[in-house]
Enzyme design. Structure first.
Site, PDB file in Angstrom:
ATOM      1  N   HIS A 192       0.813  -1.219   0.000  1.00 11.65           N
ATOM      2  CA  HIS A 192       0.000   0.000   0.000  1.00 11.65           C
ATOM      3  C   HIS A 192       0.850   1.273   0.000  1.00 11.65           C
ATOM      4  O   HIS A 192       0.415   2.304  -0.496  1.00 11.65           O
ATOM      5  CB  HIS A 192      -1.014  -0.025   1.138  1.00 11.65           C
ATOM      6  CG  HIS A 192      -2.182  -0.872   0.786  1.00 11.65           C
ATOM      7  ND1 HIS A 192      -2.317  -2.168   1.212  1.00 11.65           N
ATOM      8  CD2 HIS A 192      -3.238  -0.635  -0.038  1.00 11.65           C
ATOM      9  CE1 HIS A 192      -3.413  -2.682   0.688  1.00 11.65           C
ATOM     10  NE2 HIS A 192      -3.991  -1.783  -0.068  1.00 11.65           N
ATOM     11  N   GLU A 440     -11.198 -10.098  -5.645  1.00 17.65           N
ATOM     12  CA  GLU A 440      -9.753 -10.081  -5.397  1.00 17.65           C
ATOM     13  C   GLU A 440      -9.257 -11.364  -4.744  1.00 17.65           C
ATOM     14  O   GLU A 440      -8.087 -11.491  -4.417  1.00 17.65           O
ATOM     15  CB  GLU A 440      -9.363  -8.853  -4.564  1.00 17.65           C
ATOM     16  CG  GLU A 440     -10.147  -8.664  -3.288  1.00 17.65           C
ATOM     17  CD  GLU A 440      -9.778  -7.374  -2.550  1.00 17.65           C
ATOM     18  OE1 GLU A 440      -8.785  -6.725  -2.900  1.00 17.65           O
ATOM     19  OE2 GLU A 440     -10.497  -7.035  -1.593  1.00 17.65           O
ATOM     20  N   ASP A 464      -4.541  -7.805  -5.146  1.00 11.98           N
ATOM     21  CA  ASP A 464      -4.717  -8.956  -4.259  1.00 11.98           C
ATOM     22  C   ASP A 464      -4.959 -10.239  -5.038  1.00 11.98           C
ATOM     23  O   ASP A 464      -4.487 -11.295  -4.635  1.00 11.98           O
ATOM     24  CB  ASP A 464      -5.876  -8.697  -3.276  1.00 11.98           C
ATOM     25  CG  ASP A 464      -5.397  -7.856  -2.118  1.00 11.98           C
ATOM     26  OD1 ASP A 464      -4.365  -8.214  -1.527  1.00 11.98           O
ATOM     27  OD2 ASP A 464      -6.015  -6.829  -1.835  1.00 11.98           O
ATOM     28  N   CYS A 511      -9.685  -2.278 -10.922  1.00 13.30           N
ATOM     29  CA  CYS A 511      -9.121  -1.150 -10.177  1.00 13.30           C
ATOM     30  C   CYS A 511      -7.768  -1.465  -9.552  1.00 13.30           C
ATOM     31  O   CYS A 511      -7.249  -0.680  -8.779  1.00 13.30           O
ATOM     32  CB  CYS A 511     -10.098  -0.661  -9.122  1.00 13.30           C
ATOM     33  SG  CYS A 511     -10.463  -1.888  -7.860  1.00 13.30           S
TER      34      CYS A 511
HETATM   35  C1  PEP Z   1      -6.648  -4.664  -5.176  1.00 12.92           C
HETATM   36  O1  PEP Z   1      -6.434  -5.547  -4.346  1.00 12.92           O
HETATM   37  O2  PEP Z   1      -6.368  -4.768  -6.388  1.00 12.92           O
HETATM   38  C2  PEP Z   1      -7.247  -3.385  -4.741  1.00 12.92           C
HETATM   39  C3  PEP Z   1      -7.654  -2.495  -5.602  1.00 12.92           C
HETATM   40  O3  PEP Z   1      -7.315  -3.145  -3.414  1.00 12.92           O
HETATM   41  P1  PEP Z   1      -6.061  -2.736  -2.483  1.00 12.92           P
HETATM   42  O4  PEP Z   1      -4.869  -2.509  -3.353  1.00 12.92           O
HETATM   43  O5  PEP Z   1      -6.438  -1.517  -1.727  1.00 12.92           O
HETATM   44  O6  PEP Z   1      -5.918  -3.935  -1.605  1.00 12.92           O
HETATM   45 MG    MG Z   2      -7.286  -5.385  -2.368  1.00 15.14          MG
END
Ligand code: PEP
Ligand code: MG
Length: 579
Positions: A192, A440, A464, A511
């Site tokens: 993150h 995910e 994920d 996303c």
């Molecule tokens: C993902 O897992 O692709 C996602 C968009 O969520 P995050 O990166 O916040 O876990």
């Molecule tokens: Mg995620």
């Protein structure tokens, strides 16, 4: 001679600047000498040293609280109160006068004991106060000359190339937006902290290894976030080559930016909405400038992360109302609080787990703490009431892995709807509320057809999905390259989810960070993705890339990619030279 360090490209861009070293020091509070050790020769002198250090830290904190924003002001004002605390001062005085400790030892002892008491209180709020106490201890010890000064993240100059072993997401949120870049010894592109760097447009190279930490502060350097390189002491030739590359990239960006507000329509006439991923309130407003067609992922866990208690419904409602009012009927996708994994909030976190990414994360955590989910959805419903029927708010559920979880969450949401709308689960007026799943976890992709009947949209979270499909921790630099969202196994799951979305006639967005990679766009469209949600700064170039796509060619590309053996083969198939 130039030293080139290699790592993983985690956020694109090229930065030229000077090295700043950040050591997130764990203070050695346990390292006390034996009782006969550093005894104060003159207690009065040691006491004066302490008082001088205390006054200097107070001035430092006052300056910080005045120079930053209101959140920082609150934090540093609390630090000043702790610093002036009577018990702290009195205990240091006693340690110096009664136990004849010197100022350094006395400070260490008192800070260590205070932090221990707070930690033992088994309460999130007090546990996080222990970190504040240690932070103040570090400042006092720096003033006493016992530890080197720590780089203040919020005050780095624009040309800084920050190097550190790792950074937490909250470290990254403190960085000024204009530094030249970041190099990390550890971490991975889908951690993150990397995602936040990308959304701030900061070039980042991670997983460089511990040799990074041997680099001295102040040396000139170039960070190359495309190829994952850090050049120390670059030659004039390096500076010229990288300077040219940077200019070319800026030119391509300028062209895309000039067309950012036009729709992204493929050559054969398919409109692909391109949304932005947002991590802060400001990101939501900034989407306009980048020409985004809406917000496809709002990571709500960052909105209230400074808090020690959950936001009250009224303040959450007020925030969503402000955001929704800015949307002009573009969709606003609010993701339900996604804590766990590498995101821990002072006010909402699972118990310590051996494998947090496989633990009580996302919707699993919310089902264990349903009041958090209920309050968040309540705030959304209230904010939606003021809007026109054309406005759309999407509520997206992270980490769903079974149909039962989805049913359970939906049951809770319906209950809240009934409470808010006086018995009417569907109505209440205002914006249209859509509920969707962030796909995910491989199980969700494999059962996408069963989930699809319960939702209004899908969005694929490849960050994920890749780590769970390939069993490689997204924050671990040793295996990060394996967690490639372009691996054919992940592509199979995306194609399968897209097929289910098509059968049930619901939109399917993507996303994960790969949505911001221009070279991947034709493939994602070919797999059946109908909308993209990308890191904010990448939106104009993603739109421009879509305009250059032809759907028949995209589908052929996807068919070839699905037949590949590994991610490298897929990458070889994708267009070269579009970075
Ligand atoms: C993902 O897992 O692709 C996602 C968009 O969520 P995050 O990166 O916040 O876990
Ligand atoms: Mg995620």
């Amino acid at each position: 001679m130039t030293i080139t360090l290699r790592g993983l490209p985690a956020a694109p861009g090229i930065g030229l600047g000077m090295i700043f070293v950040y050591q997130a020091t764990e203070l050695d509070m346990e390292g006390l000498p034996p009782p006969s050790g550093r005894h104060a020769s003159d207690p009065n002198q040691e006491w004066s040293r302490f008082l001088e250090a205390q006054a200097a830290v107070d001035a430092e904190l006052m300056q910080l609280s005045e120079s930053l924003d209101s959140v920082a002001e609150d934090i540093f004002s609390i630090h000043r109160l702790i610093l002036q605390d009577k018990t702290l001062t009195e205990n240091v005085r006693q340690a110096i006068h009664n136990d004849r400790a010197d100022a350094v030892i006395a400070t260490k002892q008192v800070i260590r004991d205070m932090a221990k008491v707070f930690r033992a209180l088994d309460d999130d709020y007090f546990a996080s106060r222990a970190a504040d106490i240690l932070d103040i201890g570090r400042r006092l010890l720096t003033q006493l000359g016992a530890v080197p000064p720590q780089t203040q993240l919020a005050q780095l100059p624009p040309h800084a190339i920050l190097i550190s072993e790792d950074l937490t997401p909250s470290d990254v949120t403190q960085l000024p937006p204009k530094i030249a870049g970041i190099g990390l010894a550890f971490s991975a592109p889908t951690a993150h902290s990397s995602i936040l760097a990308r959304s701030l447009g900061l070039p980042l190279v991670c997983g460089i290894g511990m040799e990074l930490m041997a680099i001295d502060a102040g040396r000139p350097a170039i960070i190359d976030g495309h190829q994952g390189r850090l050049l120390i002491d670059p030659t004039e030739e390096d500076i010229r080559v990288y300077g040219d590359a940077r200019r070319q990239r800026l030119q391509r960006q300028a062209f895309a930016a000039a067309h950012a507000h036009e729709a992204a329509i493929t050559r054969d006439g398919i409109h692909i909405p391109v949304y932005a991923n947002a991590n802060t309130e400001e990101d939501v407003y900034a989407r306009r400038e980048q020409g985004a067609d809406g917000i496809g992922l709002l990571r709500t866990e960052y909105l209230f992360q400074e808090r020690n208690a959950p936001p009250i419904v009224e303040s959450e409602t007020a925030l969503y109302r402000r955001l929704a009012a800015d949307m002009d009927d573009q969709p606003l996708t609010i993701r339900a609080l996604d804590v766990g994994g590498d995101k821990f909030m002072a006010y909402a976190s699972p118990q310590v787990e051996a494998n947090p990414f496989l633990g009580q994360r996302g919707s699993r955590f919310l089902l264990a703490r349903p009041e958090l989910l209920r309050d968040q959805f309540r705030a959304i419903l209230r904010a939606a009431q003021d809007l026109s029927a054309n406005a759309v708010i999407r509520f997206m559920l992270p980490m769903i892995s079974t149909v039962r979880e989805l049913e359970e969450v939906r049951r809770l949401l319906t209950e809240v709807q009934v409470e808010e709308n006086g018995g009417d689960a569907g109505g209440g007026g205002g914006a249209t509320i859509e509920i969707g799943v962030l796909v995910e976890v491989p199980a969700a992709a494999l059962l996408a057809e069963r989930l699809a009947r319960w939702v209004d949209f899908f969005s694929v979270g490849t960050n994920d999905l890749a780590q769970y499909t390939l069993a490689s921790d997204r924050t671990n630099s040793a295996v990060a390259a394996l967690a490639d969202p372009l691996h054919p196994a992940v592509l199979q799951l995306i194609a399968r989810t897209a097929y289910a979305a098509k059968v049930f006639d619901i939109p399917i967005s993507l996303c994960g960070e790969i949505a911001g990679d221009v070279s991947a766009v034709p493939l994602l469209l070919g797999l059946g993705i109908t909308e993209l949600s990308a890191p904010l700064p990448t939106v104009p170039r993603i739109k421009q890339t879509i305009r250059e796509c032809d759907m028949i060619q995209c589908r052929q590309l996807a068919e070839s990619a699905l037949r590949c053996n590994d991610a490298d083969d897929v990458r070889a198939l994708l267009a070269i030279g579009v970075a």
